[in-house]
Design a protein around this motif. Structure first.
Motif, PDB file in Angstrom:
ATOM      1  N   GLN A 423       1.030  -8.332 -13.022  1.00 13.75           N
ATOM      2  CA  GLN A 423       2.188  -8.225 -12.224  1.00 13.75           C
ATOM      3  C   GLN A 423       2.509  -9.615 -11.426  1.00 13.75           C
ATOM      4  O   GLN A 423       3.768  -9.998 -11.025  1.00 13.75           O
ATOM      5  N   ARG A 427       5.920 -11.401 -11.160  1.00  8.35           N
ATOM      6  CA  ARG A 427       6.737 -11.534  -9.913  1.00  8.35           C
ATOM      7  C   ARG A 427       7.015 -12.913  -9.702  1.00  8.35           C
ATOM      8  O   ARG A 427       8.187 -13.131  -9.161  1.00  8.35           O
ATOM      9  N   TYR A 455       7.770  -2.297 -17.866  1.00 12.19           N
ATOM     10  CA  TYR A 455       7.359  -2.870 -19.094  1.00 12.19           C
ATOM     11  C   TYR A 455       7.830  -2.425 -20.123  1.00 12.19           C
ATOM     12  O   TYR A 455       7.839  -1.059 -20.186  1.00 12.19           O
ATOM     13  N   PHE A 485       7.212  -2.231  -9.196  1.00 12.14           N
ATOM     14  CA  PHE A 485       6.805  -1.963 -10.675  1.00 12.14           C
ATOM     15  C   PHE A 485       6.675  -0.601 -10.749  1.00 12.14           C
ATOM     16  O   PHE A 485       5.987   0.096  -9.986  1.00 12.14           O
TER      17      PHE A 485
END
Length: 756
Positions: A423, A427, A455, A485
């Motif tokens: 992540q 990011r 994802y 997320f």
């Protein structure tokens, strides 16, 4: 030349067979008779002159010849204009001549000539007059027959006119046979002429009718033969060729004026059923030629339809369809794929990869864009969106699919390697492609974003599912953590909230959410009032926190209906208390969304007008944390309620929107100190100072103060010492169902006691 002269002189031409045919016939017959008579008299006169011997008889014959020649010549001259007079004169001359020859002639030939002259009168009269007139002369000639028979029997004229049989035959033939035959012939000719005249009139009528139909077909129309020679055209067709006469076009070929556009090589385009053409004199004027065959003559009727405007509309329609197709698949401002087109492209990418494939879908939402729109206007705000989309496109790789969903939401789908499945790396990648600043004119704006990420790991998800997950993650992004997320726990939480929202809707519809009351006491411990609190109990006996279901009701737009149900329930209790002279008011919480609702506000006002005492028993607590509390309409309606006598309290003061400004805009007379400032007391000096200043502020504004969340004696004594008017909290009493206060004929409400 001579022949034409005789035809015209004797009126023998048949070119003018009109209504004057009878007069023309009589003039022609008259001139022929007069001409023949003149020739005969001239012959007689010439013979008399040749044989002239100066005797009395020779002088008489020459004199009569000259006289008769002059008379007949004069009648011949006036016969054109005065044919009736000439006809009468001719008949009279023959009658006089015949009578003179019978009366004064000494020879058989002279008598015979006179008889024949009189016998010829019925035929001559019939030529110029009616059958009745002729018959009268025929009957009159019976006397002539008698004279002839008498003379034949006399001694001097033994041979006379021959035998009796011959005399009768001559009489019958000249007086009846020939006149009747001529009458029959003339009658037949007259009938034939009348028939031809009627037929000609019908033909002319039909011709005029066809001419009128041809002229008024409603469309430009041409008549041409098999070779394409134009035989006739109507006025509408002629209007297609300005400054050209019909005579110029008629007799020429249609190819000289019109050219085919559908088949330029065809010389006989006009023989097709339909053909698109163009005027040779104006290539911008388009026609559509429709052919009709005339089988009788083998000619063609061509209807010309001007399709210039239709062709222009067709081209415009095609352009519009192309534009609509572009609008249906692309955003009109940024030219990025729209929602549907973006999903189609992503799904196509996913379906057509053969190897293991990973990718990331994320939605970008520009924060505070409404403020930008309000500050700079729509046009400048659109420039922000356009500049952002162009910058984003320039920074993304060619393999990334991007699109504009709606408003200020953009979506991107990019292939990622294993490194970016972490992540923090993803990011960093996302932040690198987002522009931090956008220029508007001379201003440079710092741009903040909220981003939801999901994802894709070759698990069969579709673009629509990935976008939905990004939306879920986006809802949980914060000002501190702008990139959120998606995970399974978040999905489960959202699904649970969705189910809870459905259950909440049913609970509000079935009025399953009840009112509980919590006492609000003064420093002496007596109950001054209550605060109405909503409680929702599930079928399994558990309770849903008010913080949860009130927020959910506000998000789903169910808050006005919930408040309406609770208000009706509360007012029914207050009505019973009013009848029992229970003067303890109850505070009712409003989050702002209810006051924005016209139906709820109208209900509250109607209840107030029907129950004038209600404003004394019902207090309104305004939740200051609601964003809509800054709306001018809220302030206007609160001022109206204040004028009706309602006490208005600002709940959760110090925790919401523009606290100090609310004290000016809202006509409140009660200030409630939130539990978060009371809970740390008495140990936390900072919170103590805040509470002191709040109480002092309320005193300076002539407002009462209520402190909530009191749970210990020390907190209660401290707040009383600071000058707090009203106290509320578990120390004084927990919330309990409203039925506890209304059962047994409102017994507990009548006591209004509080035990420490």
């Amino acid at each position: 030349m001579l022949l034409n002269f005789f035809k015209q002189y004797f009126v023998l031409d048949d070119t003018d067979n009109d209504s004057h045919h009878s007069s023309r016939f009589r003039i022609s017959a008259l001139r022929i008779l007069l001409s023949v008579s003149l020739l005969a008299i001239l012959g007689f006169t010439s013979s008399s002159l040749i044989e002239f011997d100066a005797s009395d008889e020779s002088v008489l014959f020459v004199s009569l010849g000259i006289l008769y020649t002059l008379i007949v010549a004069l009648l011949l001259i006036v016969s054109r204009r005065f044919h009736e007079f000439a006809a009468i004169a001719l008949a009279s001359l023959i009658a006089v001549t015949g009578a003179l020859f019978i009366g004064f002639s000494n020879t058989n030939d002279g008598v015979e000539f006179g008889v024949i002259a009189l016998y010829s009168l019925p035929l001559i009269v019939r030529l110029f007059y009616s059958f009745k007139a002729s018959l009268c002369f025929s009957i009159a000639n019976i006397a002539t027959l008698g004279i002839d028979l008498y003379l034949a029997q006399s001694q001097d004229f033994k041979t006379g006119s021959g035998t009796l049989y011959m005399q009768l035959m001559l009489f019958a033939l000249l007086n009846f046979g020939l006149p009747l035959s001529v009458s029959r012939l003339l009658k037949t000719l007259q009938m034939s002429i009348d028939s031809h005249k009627e037929l000609a009139e019908n033909i002319n009528h039909q011709s005029e009718l066809y001419e009128e139909i041809f002229e008024h077909t409603g469309t430009p129309t041409l008549l041409c033969d098999k070779r394409g020679v134009v035989l006739k055209l109507n006025q509408k067709a002629l209007d297609l060729f300005p400054n050209v006469s019909a005579d110029t076009i008629e007799g020429t070929k249609i190819n000289d004026w019109i050219a085919s556009t559908s088949d330029a090589s065809s010389r006989f385009f006009w023989q097709k059923n339909v053909s698109e053409c163009v005027l040779k004199s104006n290539s911008k004027n388009f026609l559509e030629v429709h052919r009709s065959s005339l089988t009788t003559h083998g000619h063609y009727v061509l209807h010309l339809q001007d399709i210039t405007h239709l062709r222009a509309l067709t081209e415009e329609l095609e352009t519009t369809q192309q534009t609509n197709s572009r609008l249906a698949h692309f955003d009109s401002l940024t030219r990025l794929p729209n929602h549907q087109n973006f999903c189609n492209q992503v799904n196509h990418r996913i379906r057509n990869v053969s190897d293991y494939y990973t990718g990331a879908m994320f939605i970008i939402r520009i924060s505070q864009f409404k403020l930008l729109n309000k500050q700079y206007g729509r046009e400048q705000s659109n420039k922000v969106i356009l500049n952002f989309s162009r910058t984003l496109q320039a920074r993304l790789s060619d393999k990334t699919i991007s699109g504009r969903l709606r408003g200020v939401k953009f979506a991107c789908f990019m292939p990622v390697g294993q490194t970016y499945l972490i992540q923090r790396n993803l990011r960093t990648l996302i932040k690198s492609v987002l522009p931090e600043q956008i220029r508007i004119g001379e201003d440079i704006l710092n741009i903040d974003y909220q981003i939801g990420v999901a994802y894709y790991q070759n698990e069969g998800e579709t673009a629509e599912e990935l976008l939905e997950r990004c939306e879920m993650a986006l809802e949980y992004s914060t000002s501190a953590e702008r990139i959120a997320f998606f995970d399974q726990q978040l999905e489960a939480k959202l699904i649970q909230e969705h189910k809870l929202g459905l259950a909440l809707g049913d609970a509000i519809k079935n009025k399953q959410i009840q009112i509980w009351l919590q006492p609000q006491v003064v420093s002496s411990g007596e109950i001054r009032s209550f605060e109405a609190l909503a409680r929702w109990r599930l079928d399994d006996g558990s309770y849903v926190s008010p913080i949860v279901f009130i927020r959910l009701a506000e998000e789903l737009g169910l808050l006005p209906k919930l408040a309406e149900n609770l208000l009706k329930q509360l007012v029914s209790v207050l009505e019973a208390w009013h009848q029992e002279s229970i003067k303890t008011p109850i505070a009712f919480n409003l989050a702002g969304q209810e006051l924005m609702n016209d139906v709820f506000f109208a209900l509250l006002m109607s209840m107030t007008s029907e129950r004038p005492w209600l404003s004394e028993m019902l207090e309104l607590e305004i939740t200051e944390t609601s964003p809509v509390m800054t709306n001018p309409l809220i302030h206007k309606r609160l001022r109206a309620l204040s004028q009706y006598g309602y006490s208005i309290a600002i709940d959760d003061f110090g925790t919401g929107q523009a606290s100090m400004g609310q004290l000016i805009d809202i006509p409140a007379n009660i200030l409630k100190i939130d539990r978060r400032f009371v809970a740390p007391l008495p140990d936390d000096k900072r919170h103590l100072d805040i509470v002191k200043s709040t109480i002092q502020l309320a005193r300076s504004l002539n407002m009462s103060v209520i402190a909530e969340g009191i749970e210990t004696r020390e907190q209660a004594n401290l707040l009383i010492s600071l000058g707090c008017d009203t106290l509320q909290g578990y120390y004084f009493g927990k919330p309990s169902p409203i039925s506890d206060w209304t059962e047994n004929n409102n017994e507990k409400a009548k006591q209004l006691r509080m035990v420490y």
